[in-house]
Design an enzyme around this catalytic site. Structure first.
Site, PDB file in Angstrom:
ATOM      1  N   ASP A 154      -0.584  -2.127  12.684  1.00 24.53           N
ATOM      2  CA  ASP A 154      -1.781  -1.197  12.616  1.00 24.53           C
ATOM      3  C   ASP A 154      -2.962  -1.518  13.627  1.00 24.53           C
ATOM      4  OD1 ASP A 154      -0.317   0.009  10.571  1.00 24.53           O
ATOM      5  OD2 ASP A 154      -1.852  -0.399   9.037  1.00 24.53           O
TER       6      ASP A 154
ATOM      7  N   GLN B 111       0.846  -1.224   0.022  1.00 25.48           N
ATOM      8  CA  GLN B 111      -0.127   0.169  -0.125  1.00 25.48           C
ATOM      9  C   GLN B 111       0.823   1.266   0.073  1.00 25.48           C
ATOM     10  OE1 GLN B 111      -3.312  -0.155   2.710  1.00 25.48           O
ATOM     11  NE2 GLN B 111      -3.499  -2.354   2.517  1.00 25.48           N
TER      12      GLN B 111
ATOM     13  N   VAL C 253     -11.606 -14.456  10.539  1.00 22.66           N
ATOM     14  CA  VAL C 253     -11.787 -14.530  12.157  1.00 22.66           C
ATOM     15  C   VAL C 253     -12.840 -13.979  12.409  1.00 22.66           C
ATOM     16  CG1 VAL C 253     -10.692 -14.038  14.325  1.00 22.66           C
ATOM     17  CG2 VAL C 253      -9.311 -14.671  12.283  1.00 22.66           C
TER      18      VAL C 253
ATOM     19  N   CYS D  51      -0.073   5.562   8.269  1.00 24.27           N
ATOM     20  CA  CYS D  51       0.736   6.466   7.272  1.00 24.27           C
ATOM     21  C   CYS D  51       0.038   7.629   7.400  1.00 24.27           C
ATOM     22  CB  CYS D  51       0.812   6.038   5.689  1.00 24.27           C
ATOM     23  SG  CYS D  51       2.264   7.164   5.105  1.00 24.27           S
TER      24      CYS D  51
ATOM     25  N   LYS E  20       1.339   4.466  12.328  1.00 21.77           N
ATOM     26  CA  LYS E  20       0.895   3.165  11.513  1.00 21.77           C
ATOM     27  C   LYS E  20       1.641   2.912  10.396  1.00 21.77           C
ATOM     28  CE  LYS E  20      -3.307   2.786  14.508  1.00 21.77           C
ATOM     29  NZ  LYS E  20      -2.865   1.796  15.378  1.00 21.77           N
ATOM     30  N   THR E  21       2.858   2.418  10.186  1.00 21.22           N
ATOM     31  CA  THR E  21       3.584   2.336   9.112  1.00 21.22           C
ATOM     32  C   THR E  21       4.043   0.983   8.740  1.00 21.22           C
ATOM     33  OG1 THR E  21       5.507   3.194   9.548  1.00 21.22           O
ATOM     34  CG2 THR E  21       4.057   4.775   9.201  1.00 21.22           C
ATOM     35  N   ALA E  22       4.457   0.622   7.391  1.00 26.95           N
ATOM     36  CA  ALA E  22       5.083  -0.629   7.208  1.00 26.95           C
ATOM     37  C   ALA E  22       6.485  -0.634   7.865  1.00 26.95           C
ATOM     38  CB  ALA E  22       5.406  -1.023   5.493  1.00 26.95           C
TER      39      ALA E  22
ATOM     40  N   CYS F  45       8.272   7.814   7.789  1.00 28.01           N
ATOM     41  CA  CYS F  45       7.337   8.188   6.770  1.00 28.01           C
ATOM     42  C   CYS F  45       8.189   8.928   5.560  1.00 28.01           C
ATOM     43  CB  CYS F  45       6.503   9.173   7.528  1.00 28.01           C
ATOM     44  SG  CYS F  45       5.076   9.867   6.278  1.00 28.01           S
TER      45      CYS F  45
END
Length: 450
Positions: free
Chosen positions: A336, A83, A118, A201, A344-346, A379
């Site tokens: 995340d 993403q 789930v 992000c 909240k990032t990779a 970022c």
């Protein structure tokens, strides 16, 4: 499959969890992961819930730790997206297809892919409920469910995307609409939004704005465009060093910023966006737009809300340094879906995966988790088609930069890192469990510079 360990009561688990939080480890608590087991037909040493960046990464790491056939990933989607590339897709610099791989091609060999959703957690019985009433038992659980886009929380969305002039880089269904809206721009307001919720992000809502501004300059339309960034936040960016650099760019490019403005309605048929003034709740303002980029409200996945593993807000309740659950010592969270107080990032997932790997190793061996996650995240702030400010920082919103140069400046080298190197690193290193963030590189590069 054989169950490793003895049966202990749920009360014993809670007692051990309390001792853990107090920093006390008894000999019996060292085997506290061997608790009451549900009567599930399928059982694995490690179950990973979620097949995104965090889930695939940890499944690869756990397979090497406990062996093939002992790890399962629960993920319903057949496709996986990188993403972070969607900023460039929305700006016309990359193709959407370059961000997509099949989930089957990414699940490590020897890891069981349970293609299901789930439906619930039962951590007192070490059990996961999935589709068709099935149950999956585990010895250790890693929750990596990501977050949920909530377009529906903005009146007029998501149906507003059926109209032209509006897009969002946050969804595979709407990212190409951003590029179309930019190409079709004629004259008027180009509006970019930031919601009044946690987001993944946090730089992305304004990255597309800088790309759009440069695109309209290059196509001779900039003089007919009025750029507006309406953000629910009170600052342009959470780290002062990078905020100062961005504010200077905003000034130079004649972009209007309205703080504490939250998008509450889109009237796509009239090309109108309605914003609430968060400093004066109930006060609204209507903006006409020629182009609108929406960053949707976001929240925890529905299955986490009101679950035993979540905090009051619905995020997985983990220790911010070890990523171990605060109540259930054999449950862990990454990415995340957690309540870790960082962006909240990779990049955050990468750093967290290295810490979590060591945490679980110690827990398996009955020891206290000692490796600490410092909140590192990154970022890459895209400010143009060949320019990036590489923001890296920690829990304290202090720069934690990898390179011994001033990363608060726009650099072409950092753009190529964002556009070319990071996708390669993601597919070939992170998802295979070999990339735990740049901390080791940082230490080497800063030798003699500190």
């Amino acid at each position: 499959m054989a169950f490793f360990g003895v049966v202990q009561s749920g009360a014993h688990v809670h007692q051990c969890a309390n001792l853990l939080r107090a920093g006390v480890h008894s000999s019996s608590c060292r085997s506290l992961h061997m608790t009451t087991r549900c009567a599930a037909k399928e059982y694995y040493d490690v179950v990973v819930v979620g097949g995104g960046a965090g889930g695939i990464t940890m499944s690869a790491r756990m397979k090497r730790k406990v062996g093939a056939g002992k790890v399962a990933v629960i993920e319903p989607s057949e496709v996986h997206y990188y993403q972070p590339l969607w900023t460039l897709v929305g700006g016309g610099a990359k193709q959407l297809t370059s961000s997509v791989r099949s989930t089957s091609s990414l699940i490590p060999s020897g890891v069981k892919w349970i293609k299901s959703e789930v439906k619930g957690f039962d951590p007192d019985k070490n059990c996961i409920h999935i589709d068709d009433g099935k149950e999956i038992g585990y010895k250790y659980l890693i929750i990596a469910l990501g977050l949920k886009l909530q377009f529906e929380k903005v009146k007029g969305l998501p149906e507003g995307f059926n109209y032209p002039k509006i897009g969002s880089n946050y969804s595979v269904k709407t990212v190409e609409k951003t590029w179309k809206a930019l190409q079709d721009f004629k004259k008027g307001n180009a509006i970019f939004t930031f919601p009044n919720t946690p987001v993944k992000c946090a730089g992305a809502p304004q990255k597309i704005m800088y790309l759009a501004e440069e695109y309209l300059r290059k196509t001779g339309k900039r003089s007919d465009a009025n750029f507006i960034f309406n953000t629910s936040l009170g600052v342009i960016f959470g780290v002062k060093k990078y905020a100062d650099a961005l504010l200077q760019i905003i000034k130079e490019r004649d972009i209007q910023v309205n703080f504490k403005h939250s998008l509450i309605e889109v009237r796509a048929d009239k090309q109108e966006a309605v914003f609430e003034n968060l400093d004066n709740p109930g006060e609204t303002k209507v903006y006409q737009y020629e182009m609108l980029h929406v960053t949707p409200p976001m929240g925890p996945p529905d299955v986490l809300v009101n679950s035993a593993v979540a905090d009051a807000a619905g995020w997985v309740d983990v220790d911010k340094e070890t990523l171990q659950h605060k109540k259930y010592p054999n449950v862990f969270g990454i990415g995340d879906c957690t309540n870790l107080p960082t962006s909240k990032t990779a990049a955050a997932v990468a750093a967290q995966s290295a810490v979590l790997d060591k945490t679980i190793s110690l827990v398996i061996n009955g020891k206290n988790p000692s490796t600490k996650y410092d909140g590192y995240t990154s970022c890459p702030l895209v400010t143009g088609y060949r320019k990036v400010i590489l923001a890296e920082f920690d829990y304290n919103a202090q720069p934690l930069e990898t390179f011994p140069i001033d990363q608060g400046k726009e650099r072409r080298t950092m753009y190529h890192m964002k556009a070319d190197m990071m996708p390669f690193l993601y597919w070939n290193m992170l998802l295979k469990g070999y990339w735990g963030g740049p901390a080791p590189i940082r230490k080497i590069l800063h030798l003699g510079f500190k």
